[in-house]
Write a protein that holds these residues in place. Structure first.
Motif, PDB file in Angstrom:
ATOM      1  N   GLN A  63      -9.547   3.082  -6.078  1.00 22.37           N
ATOM      2  CA  GLN A  63      -8.596   3.489  -7.114  1.00 22.37           C
ATOM      3  C   GLN A  63      -8.496   2.456  -8.225  1.00 22.37           C
ATOM      4  OE1 GLN A  63      -7.373   6.420  -7.602  1.00 22.37           O
ATOM      5  NE2 GLN A  63      -8.329   7.126  -5.720  1.00 22.37           N
ATOM      6  N   TYR A  64      -8.503   1.202  -7.862  1.00 21.04           N
ATOM      7  CA  TYR A  64      -8.424   0.118  -8.843  1.00 21.04           C
ATOM      8  C   TYR A  64      -9.552   0.262  -9.866  1.00 21.04           C
ATOM      9  CZ  TYR A  64      -8.432  -4.670 -10.711  1.00 21.04           C
ATOM     10  OH  TYR A  64      -8.404  -5.758 -11.541  1.00 21.04           O
ATOM     11  N   TYR A  65     -10.776   0.330  -9.380  1.00 21.72           N
ATOM     12  CA  TYR A  65     -11.916   0.409 -10.287  1.00 21.72           C
ATOM     13  C   TYR A  65     -11.989   1.755 -11.003  1.00 21.72           C
ATOM     14  CZ  TYR A  65     -13.647  -3.981  -8.344  1.00 21.72           C
ATOM     15  OH  TYR A  65     -13.782  -5.287  -7.963  1.00 21.72           O
ATOM     16  N   ASN A  66     -11.632   2.821 -10.327  1.00 19.29           N
ATOM     17  CA  ASN A  66     -11.657   4.151 -10.922  1.00 19.29           C
ATOM     18  C   ASN A  66     -10.673   4.237 -12.088  1.00 19.29           C
ATOM     19  OD1 ASN A  66     -12.519   6.953 -10.966  1.00 19.29           O
ATOM     20  ND2 ASN A  66     -10.509   7.450 -10.127  1.00 19.29           N
ATOM     21  N   VAL A  67      -9.470   3.735 -11.882  1.00 16.38           N
ATOM     22  CA  VAL A  67      -8.448   3.757 -12.925  1.00 16.38           C
ATOM     23  C   VAL A  67      -8.900   2.945 -14.137  1.00 16.38           C
ATOM     24  CG1 VAL A  67      -6.142   2.858 -13.482  1.00 16.38           C
ATOM     25  CG2 VAL A  67      -6.474   4.253 -11.438  1.00 16.38           C
ATOM     26  N   LEU A  68      -9.431   1.744 -13.898  1.00 12.79           N
ATOM     27  CA  LEU A  68      -9.879   0.912 -15.013  1.00 12.79           C
ATOM     28  C   LEU A  68     -11.063   1.551 -15.746  1.00 12.79           C
ATOM     29  CD1 LEU A  68      -9.487  -2.667 -13.516  1.00 12.79           C
ATOM     30  CD2 LEU A  68      -7.977  -1.484 -15.103  1.00 12.79           C
ATOM     31  N   ALA A  69     -11.985   2.140 -14.996  1.00 12.14           N
ATOM     32  CA  ALA A  69     -13.136   2.792 -15.618  1.00 12.14           C
ATOM     33  C   ALA A  69     -12.688   3.928 -16.531  1.00 12.14           C
ATOM     34  CB  ALA A  69     -14.079   3.329 -14.535  1.00 12.14           C
ATOM     35  N   PHE A  97       0.829  -1.207   0.000  1.00 11.70           N
ATOM     36  CA  PHE A  97       0.000   0.000   0.000  1.00 11.70           C
ATOM     37  C   PHE A  97       0.860   1.253   0.000  1.00 11.70           C
ATOM     38  CE2 PHE A  97      -3.214  -2.865   2.117  1.00 11.70           C
ATOM     39  CZ  PHE A  97      -4.054  -2.931   1.023  1.00 11.70           C
ATOM     40  N   ASP A  98       1.926   1.266   0.813  1.00 12.35           N
ATOM     41  CA  ASP A  98       2.816   2.420   0.854  1.00 12.35           C
ATOM     42  C   ASP A  98       3.388   2.703  -0.531  1.00 12.35           C
ATOM     43  OD1 ASP A  98       2.534   2.848   3.637  1.00 12.35           O
ATOM     44  OD2 ASP A  98       4.045   1.310   4.043  1.00 12.35           O
ATOM     45  N   LYS A  99       3.862   1.658  -1.190  1.00 17.08           N
ATOM     46  CA  LYS A  99       4.444   1.828  -2.520  1.00 17.08           C
ATOM     47  C   LYS A  99       3.389   2.327  -3.505  1.00 17.08           C
ATOM     48  CE  LYS A  99       7.848  -1.791  -1.807  1.00 17.08           C
ATOM     49  NZ  LYS A  99       8.239  -3.171  -2.153  1.00 17.08           N
ATOM     50  N   ARG A 107      -1.848  -2.204 -12.671  1.00 19.16           N
ATOM     51  CA  ARG A 107      -1.499  -3.519 -13.223  1.00 19.16           C
ATOM     52  C   ARG A 107      -0.220  -4.077 -12.603  1.00 19.16           C
ATOM     53  NH1 ARG A 107      -3.824  -5.126 -18.569  1.00 19.16           N
ATOM     54  NH2 ARG A 107      -2.111  -6.560 -18.349  1.00 19.16           N
ATOM     55  N   LYS A 108       0.745  -3.207 -12.348  1.00 13.38           N
ATOM     56  CA  LYS A 108       2.017  -3.728 -11.834  1.00 13.38           C
ATOM     57  C   LYS A 108       1.958  -4.093 -10.347  1.00 13.38           C
ATOM     58  CE  LYS A 108       4.946   0.127 -10.507  1.00 13.38           C
ATOM     59  NZ  LYS A 108       5.987   1.039 -10.847  1.00 13.38           N
ATOM     60  N   THR A 109       0.942  -3.657  -9.643  1.00 11.70           N
ATOM     61  CA  THR A 109       0.825  -4.047  -8.234  1.00 11.70           C
ATOM     62  C   THR A 109       0.489  -5.520  -8.095  1.00 11.70           C
ATOM     63  OG1 THR A 109      -1.526  -3.533  -8.091  1.00 11.70           O
ATOM     64  CG2 THR A 109       0.001  -1.774  -7.459  1.00 11.70           C
ATOM     65  N   ASN A 110      -0.097  -6.088  -9.141  1.00 10.16           N
ATOM     66  CA  ASN A 110      -0.530  -7.494  -9.124  1.00 10.16           C
ATOM     67  C   ASN A 110      -1.526  -7.783  -8.010  1.00 10.16           C
ATOM     68  OD1 ASN A 110       0.787  -8.500 -11.404  1.00 10.16           O
ATOM     69  ND2 ASN A 110       2.703  -8.697 -10.274  1.00 10.16           N
ATOM     70  N   LEU A 111      -2.222  -6.770  -7.553  1.00  9.30           N
ATOM     71  CA  LEU A 111      -3.271  -6.954  -6.553  1.00  9.30           C
ATOM     72  C   LEU A 111      -4.628  -6.881  -7.230  1.00  9.30           C
ATOM     73  CD1 LEU A 111      -2.195  -4.673  -3.567  1.00  9.30           C
ATOM     74  CD2 LEU A 111      -2.157  -7.153  -3.654  1.00  9.30           C
ATOM     75  N   LYS A 112      -5.552  -7.592  -6.697  1.00  9.34           N
ATOM     76  CA  LYS A 112      -6.944  -7.513  -7.127  1.00  9.34           C
ATOM     77  C   LYS A 112      -7.719  -6.865  -5.989  1.00  9.34           C
ATOM     78  CE  LYS A 112      -6.385  -9.579 -11.033  1.00  9.34           C
ATOM     79  NZ  LYS A 112      -6.060  -8.681 -12.102  1.00  9.34           N
ATOM     80  N   PRO A 113      -8.890  -6.338  -6.272  1.00 15.68           N
ATOM     81  CA  PRO A 113      -9.683  -5.716  -5.208  1.00 15.68           C
ATOM     82  C   PRO A 113      -9.947  -6.696  -4.060  1.00 15.68           C
ATOM     83  CG  PRO A 113     -10.597  -5.196  -7.331  1.00 15.68           C
ATOM     84  CD  PRO A 113      -9.533  -6.225  -7.572  1.00 15.68           C
ATOM     85  N   TYR A 167      -0.570   6.095 -17.004  1.00 13.35           N
ATOM     86  CA  TYR A 167       0.397   5.730 -15.961  1.00 13.35           C
ATOM     87  C   TYR A 167      -0.294   5.117 -14.747  1.00 13.35           C
ATOM     88  CZ  TYR A 167       3.841   8.485 -18.608  1.00 13.35           C
ATOM     89  OH  TYR A 167       4.673   8.972 -19.580  1.00 13.35           O
ATOM     90  N   ASN A 168      -1.483   5.623 -14.418  1.00 14.40           N
ATOM     91  CA  ASN A 168      -2.256   5.033 -13.318  1.00 14.40           C
ATOM     92  C   ASN A 168      -2.676   3.612 -13.664  1.00 14.40           C
ATOM     93  OD1 ASN A 168      -2.945   6.540 -10.787  1.00 14.40           O
ATOM     94  ND2 ASN A 168      -3.269   8.172 -12.292  1.00 14.40           N
TER      95      ASN A 168
END
Length: 186
Positions: free
Chosen positions: A67-73, A13-15, A46-52, A40-41
């Protein structure tokens, strides 16, 4: 060597939030365009490799989900706009448009999950002034007053109804806290 040790101990999360803040600063300073900011967002998510996260039991998880869903939207909405008037790619327009709308809905659900976790404390929401005729009197801003860079936007009627029920919606129209971003086309 000491600084490397601290960085290695930084959590995912910090990163993520550090890189997100860096992108916000770059956009605010005019170093990158809104389109580049969105791209870039998208790369960052994508590079975090985390899912919601299924369960929101911390601010960080809720904010990441939003942020995940907002960026993809926004990313898929941008792709839809780019392919809208091209005959050859008409099927892609519909695909990107539908995908973007689905992510916008998930973003609103993620916002609600975080607001519920926070018990709607330290939350303020209001309509914002926009240049877009399409968004006029529809787009509202949700601000988490106790957190930096925690500003959400939506036009979902069902979420607006919840905000009103929770008495955090102000019947006022204000300038967005990130007006330069909101009103810049991409």
């Amino acid at each position: 060597m000491y600084n490397l040790t601290i960085y290695k101990r930084k959590g995912v999360f910090d990163k993520f939030f550090d890189e997100r803040s860096s992108l916000i600063i770059q956009f605010t300073n005019g170093d990158i365009s809104k389109k580049e900011f969105l791209e870039y967002n998208f790369d960052l998510v994508r590079k975090t490799n985390l899912k919601p996260f299924l369960k929101v039991d911390s601010y960080e998880k809720g904010m990441f989900n939003y942020q995940y869903y907002n960026v993809l939207a926004k990313y898929y909405n941008m792709l839809a706009k780019e392919t809208r008037n091209t005959r050859r790619h008409r099927k892609y327009y519909k695909y990107y448009y539908n995908k973007g709308n689905n992510y916008y809905h998930e973003k609103d659900r993620a916002a609600l999950s975080l607001l519920k976790f926070l018990e709607f404390k330290g939350v303020e929401a209001y309509y914002i002034k926009v240049n877009s005729k399409f968004l006029k009197d529809k787009l509202y801003e949700i601000v988490l007053l106790d957190y930096e860079e925690a500003i959400f936007h939506s036009k979902a009627k069902w979420l607006l109804d919840v905000l009103k029920e929770e008495n955090v919606f102000i019947e006022d129209k204000k300038e967005s806290l990130i007006d330069g971003y909101i009103n810049e086309p991409y």
